[in-house]
Motif scaffolding. Structure first.
Motif, PDB file in Angstrom:
ATOM      1  N   THR A  47       3.434  -5.081  10.175  1.00 20.41           N
ATOM      2  CA  THR A  47       2.113  -5.649   9.927  1.00 20.41           C
ATOM      3  C   THR A  47       1.816  -5.530   8.439  1.00 20.41           C
ATOM      4  O   THR A  47       2.121  -4.518   7.815  1.00 20.41           O
ATOM      5  CB  THR A  47       1.012  -4.928  10.731  1.00 20.41           C
ATOM      6  N   LEU A  48       1.232  -6.577   7.876  1.00 23.33           N
ATOM      7  CA  LEU A  48       0.854  -6.569   6.463  1.00 23.33           C
ATOM      8  C   LEU A  48      -0.605  -6.993   6.336  1.00 23.33           C
ATOM      9  O   LEU A  48      -1.011  -8.021   6.889  1.00 23.33           O
ATOM     10  CB  LEU A  48       1.729  -7.534   5.661  1.00 23.33           C
ATOM     11  N   GLY A  49      -1.374  -6.212   5.630  1.00 24.70           N
ATOM     12  CA  GLY A  49      -2.777  -6.528   5.416  1.00 24.70           C
ATOM     13  C   GLY A  49      -3.303  -5.759   4.222  1.00 24.70           C
ATOM     14  O   GLY A  49      -2.634  -4.882   3.673  1.00 24.70           O
ATOM     15  N   ALA A  50      -4.520  -6.089   3.840  1.00 23.49           N
ATOM     16  CA  ALA A  50      -5.186  -5.389   2.735  1.00 23.49           C
ATOM     17  C   ALA A  50      -6.674  -5.342   3.038  1.00 23.49           C
ATOM     18  O   ALA A  50      -7.306  -6.383   3.213  1.00 23.49           O
ATOM     19  CB  ALA A  50      -4.927  -6.096   1.413  1.00 23.49           C
ATOM     20  N   VAL A  51      -7.200  -4.127   3.111  1.00 26.71           N
ATOM     21  CA  VAL A  51      -8.625  -3.932   3.338  1.00 26.71           C
ATOM     22  C   VAL A  51      -9.155  -3.169   2.129  1.00 26.71           C
ATOM     23  O   VAL A  51      -8.707  -2.059   1.844  1.00 26.71           O
ATOM     24  CB  VAL A  51      -8.894  -3.151   4.641  1.00 26.71           C
TER      25      VAL A  51
ATOM     26  N   LEU B 140      -2.699  -2.042   3.366  1.00 27.01           N
ATOM     27  CA  LEU B 140      -3.246  -1.301   2.241  1.00 27.01           C
ATOM     28  C   LEU B 140      -4.718  -1.039   2.496  1.00 27.01           C
ATOM     29  O   LEU B 140      -5.448  -1.942   2.931  1.00 27.01           O
ATOM     30  CB  LEU B 140      -3.103  -2.100   0.947  1.00 27.01           C
ATOM     31  N   THR B 141      -5.160   0.155   2.236  1.00 27.06           N
ATOM     32  CA  THR B 141      -6.574   0.502   2.347  1.00 27.06           C
ATOM     33  C   THR B 141      -6.976   1.111   1.012  1.00 27.06           C
ATOM     34  O   THR B 141      -6.619   2.255   0.713  1.00 27.06           O
ATOM     35  CB  THR B 141      -6.816   1.485   3.503  1.00 27.06           C
ATOM     36  N   THR B 142      -7.668   0.341   0.206  1.00 26.82           N
ATOM     37  CA  THR B 142      -7.972   0.775  -1.152  1.00 26.82           C
ATOM     38  C   THR B 142      -9.469   0.669  -1.437  1.00 26.82           C
ATOM     39  O   THR B 142     -10.198  -0.026  -0.737  1.00 26.82           O
ATOM     40  CB  THR B 142      -7.205  -0.071  -2.181  1.00 26.82           C
ATOM     41  N   ASP B 143      -9.863   1.355  -2.494  1.00 20.70           N
ATOM     42  CA  ASP B 143     -11.258   1.302  -2.921  1.00 20.70           C
ATOM     43  C   ASP B 143     -11.545   0.101  -3.807  1.00 20.70           C
ATOM     44  O   ASP B 143     -12.671  -0.382  -3.849  1.00 20.70           O
ATOM     45  CB  ASP B 143     -11.633   2.589  -3.670  1.00 20.70           C
ATOM     46  N   THR B 144     -10.519  -0.376  -4.529  1.00 20.45           N
ATOM     47  CA  THR B 144     -10.734  -1.476  -5.468  1.00 20.45           C
ATOM     48  C   THR B 144      -9.601  -2.502  -5.384  1.00 20.45           C
ATOM     49  O   THR B 144      -8.496  -2.189  -4.927  1.00 20.45           O
ATOM     50  CB  THR B 144     -10.787  -0.955  -6.922  1.00 20.45           C
ATOM     51  N   MET B 145      -9.895  -3.680  -5.887  1.00 29.18           N
ATOM     52  CA  MET B 145      -8.873  -4.730  -5.979  1.00 29.18           C
ATOM     53  C   MET B 145      -7.745  -4.282  -6.906  1.00 29.18           C
ATOM     54  O   MET B 145      -6.572  -4.548  -6.632  1.00 29.18           O
ATOM     55  CB  MET B 145      -9.497  -6.032  -6.477  1.00 29.18           C
ATOM     56  N   GLN B 146      -8.073  -3.588  -7.983  1.00 30.62           N
ATOM     57  CA  GLN B 146      -7.056  -3.105  -8.910  1.00 30.62           C
ATOM     58  C   GLN B 146      -6.058  -2.184  -8.202  1.00 30.62           C
ATOM     59  O   GLN B 146      -4.850  -2.298  -8.389  1.00 30.62           O
ATOM     60  CB  GLN B 146      -7.697  -2.381 -10.099  1.00 30.62           C
ATOM     61  N   GLN B 147      -6.556  -1.279  -7.375  1.00 31.25           N
ATOM     62  CA  GLN B 147      -5.665  -0.390  -6.622  1.00 31.25           C
ATOM     63  C   GLN B 147      -4.759  -1.189  -5.696  1.00 31.25           C
ATOM     64  O   GLN B 147      -3.572  -0.898  -5.572  1.00 31.25           O
ATOM     65  CB  GLN B 147      -6.476   0.614  -5.800  1.00 31.25           C
ATOM     66  N   ALA B 148      -5.313  -2.200  -5.056  1.00 33.94           N
ATOM     67  CA  ALA B 148      -4.518  -3.038  -4.153  1.00 33.94           C
ATOM     68  C   ALA B 148      -3.428  -3.774  -4.931  1.00 33.94           C
ATOM     69  O   ALA B 148      -2.277  -3.837  -4.493  1.00 33.94           O
ATOM     70  CB  ALA B 148      -5.417  -4.020  -3.411  1.00 33.94           C
ATOM     71  N   LEU B 149      -3.799  -4.330  -6.075  1.00 31.09           N
ATOM     72  CA  LEU B 149      -2.820  -5.046  -6.902  1.00 31.09           C
ATOM     73  C   LEU B 149      -1.694  -4.120  -7.363  1.00 31.09           C
ATOM     74  O   LEU B 149      -0.530  -4.515  -7.389  1.00 31.09           O
ATOM     75  CB  LEU B 149      -3.507  -5.686  -8.108  1.00 31.09           C
ATOM     76  N   GLU B 150      -2.046  -2.894  -7.707  1.00 30.17           N
ATOM     77  CA  GLU B 150      -1.024  -1.935  -8.137  1.00 30.17           C
ATOM     78  C   GLU B 150      -0.042  -1.639  -7.011  1.00 30.17           C
ATOM     79  O   GLU B 150       1.153  -1.482  -7.239  1.00 30.17           O
ATOM     80  CB  GLU B 150      -1.691  -0.636  -8.608  1.00 30.17           C
ATOM     81  N   ARG B 151      -0.522  -1.586  -5.786  1.00 34.87           N
ATOM     82  CA  ARG B 151       0.337  -1.266  -4.638  1.00 34.87           C
ATOM     83  C   ARG B 151       1.092  -2.489  -4.119  1.00 34.87           C
ATOM     84  O   ARG B 151       2.008  -2.355  -3.323  1.00 34.87           O
ATOM     85  CB  ARG B 151      -0.507  -0.632  -3.533  1.00 34.87           C
ATOM     86  N   ALA B 152       0.683  -3.652  -4.578  1.00 33.69           N
ATOM     87  CA  ALA B 152       1.330  -4.883  -4.123  1.00 33.69           C
ATOM     88  C   ALA B 152       2.214  -5.496  -5.200  1.00 33.69           C
ATOM     89  O   ALA B 152       2.613  -6.644  -5.085  1.00 33.69           O
ATOM     90  CB  ALA B 152       0.273  -5.893  -3.677  1.00 33.69           C
TER      91      ALA B 152
END
Length: 158
Positions: free
Chosen positions: A82-86, A121-133
């Motif tokens: 499963t792939l997602g981003a919240v 991904l469960t992140t606080d910010t879009m920047q954190q999500a981008l770093e993990r992606a």
């Protein structure tokens, strides 16, 4: 003492399904790219005509469990990813979606006996999500590795 563990040596024969959320597709599409790169480098045919890989798109992470369940019940996949981003916002919606998606995926895996990799991904910010992606590290690659290891481990258990 028996030592049972998954390997990556015979992964080219596995059938893989990926369930991916469209919501936050800037992130999830990058996760998918990393995932496909890893699978391809480990012998999985990721071309459009592949009979080893199926990809199902869902509206958001909340919908990941139901489609994962349908795919797992078919009995033709060794593993489902499963792939997602919240990304946290100003309301409690984040907590509800993350909680239900994670519980749902875990339940599907236990009930079907098919490993379901929780690649949300469960992140606080879009920047954190981008770093993990992909900016710093693409976790899509890691989710694919986990999938191959679990498929191998389940085969070793039977």
């Amino acid at each position: 003492m028996a030592k049972i563990e998954g390997t990556f040596e015979n992964s080219s024969s596995f059938r893989v399904a990926i369930v991916i959320a469209r919501f936050n597709d800037l992130i999830t599409s990058k996760l998918l790219s990393g995932c496909l790169d890893c699978l391809s480098r480990h012998g999985i045919d990721v071309n459009e005509s592949s009979n080893q890989l199926d990809i199902a798109w869902v509206p958001g992470s909340f919908e990941l469990p139901i489609i994962s369940q349908e795919l797992a019940r078919k009995g033709k996949y060794d593993v489902v990813i499963t792939l997602g981003a919240v990304i946290r916002g100003d309301t409690p919606h984040f907590d509800v979606v993350v909680s239900e998606a994670s519980k749902g995926v875990a339940t599907v895996s236990r009930e079907t006996g098919v490993p379901i990799i929780f690649g949300v991904l469960t992140t606080d910010t879009m920047q954190q999500a981008l770093e993990r992606a992909g900016i710093k590290n693409n976790l899509g690659w890691s989710y694919a590795l986990q999938a191959l290891e679990m498929a191998s481990l389940m085969n070793a258990m039977s």
